[in-house]
Design a protein around this motif. Sequence first.
Motif: not given
Length: 294
Positions: A54, A83-86, A101, A103, A105
């Motif tokens: 993070y 759903v998050q994306m980074a 949460r 995610t 990556f």
Amino acid sequence: MLQIERTAVIPNTASLWTFPYEVGMYLLGIWGIGAIGFAVWQIYVYRRFVKKVYRSLTPISSNDRIIHQLHMLRKTLGIRSNVQMAYSTVVHSPVLVGLRRPTIFFPTKIPSNANLSMIIHHELIHLKRKDLWLKALVLLVGSLHWFNPLVHMLRKDIHIWSELACDEEVVTKMTHSERKRYGETIMSVMMSSSKVPVRFSASLSDDGKKLQKRLNLMLGVSKIKKRIIIITTLAIMAVGTISVASAVWASKHIPVVEADTKLAKITTRTSIKSEGVIERELSQHQHEKKQFQP
């Protein structure tokens, strides 16, 4: 005065396996220290990994094509959770992290020949199958059975099985050429498995030997499900057989922990006056009283 003696019955423990009380507490203490130590170490490693990921996080623009592909695949797979994306400089291949949460990556440099749609599909299948929760449960079991090497071997096998099952669901409707394309995508993002702790995440890549096995199986995906069922059934039967055998053995060899003080007969004596004795004493008292009267 009637004396009634009551004696406690002490079971015969001569035929039972016994060991000192101190030894029992010592073994229990070792197990407790090992279980707590294993759990604390796993939590520490997980938190350290999550912090590193993070800290290096770079958000993906909402207008990016990856976000659009994510929304389309979520709708196709019927996934309602957010759903998050980074991007992250820590990871070298796409990886799903987070129980509450989730995610996905991505590495900052994605190979040009990698199919993003297949990568997202793979990670979403892990999310849909609750693979991260399964791995968390396996870690919990591992902390309770930290002394058992079979449990740690099973932990590694569960990671392999989850990847094989995920590959099966991804490529089951693909043509042979599309499966090859999927295999090329996995190879393009392949990295050393030591980079990412697989017990905390779901990654597309794998080490060399496991990757070769996955590629061979995905080209014959119709056989994957049958093999996984057979392996899983045999594993469950083996664990069940060992558990039942251990329970039967333990029932016949129950240890008796010796206390610090020796067992002795407990004898209590109680004096009880019967009704006849009381009446006799009363009669005698009244007779004596009449004699003293004028």
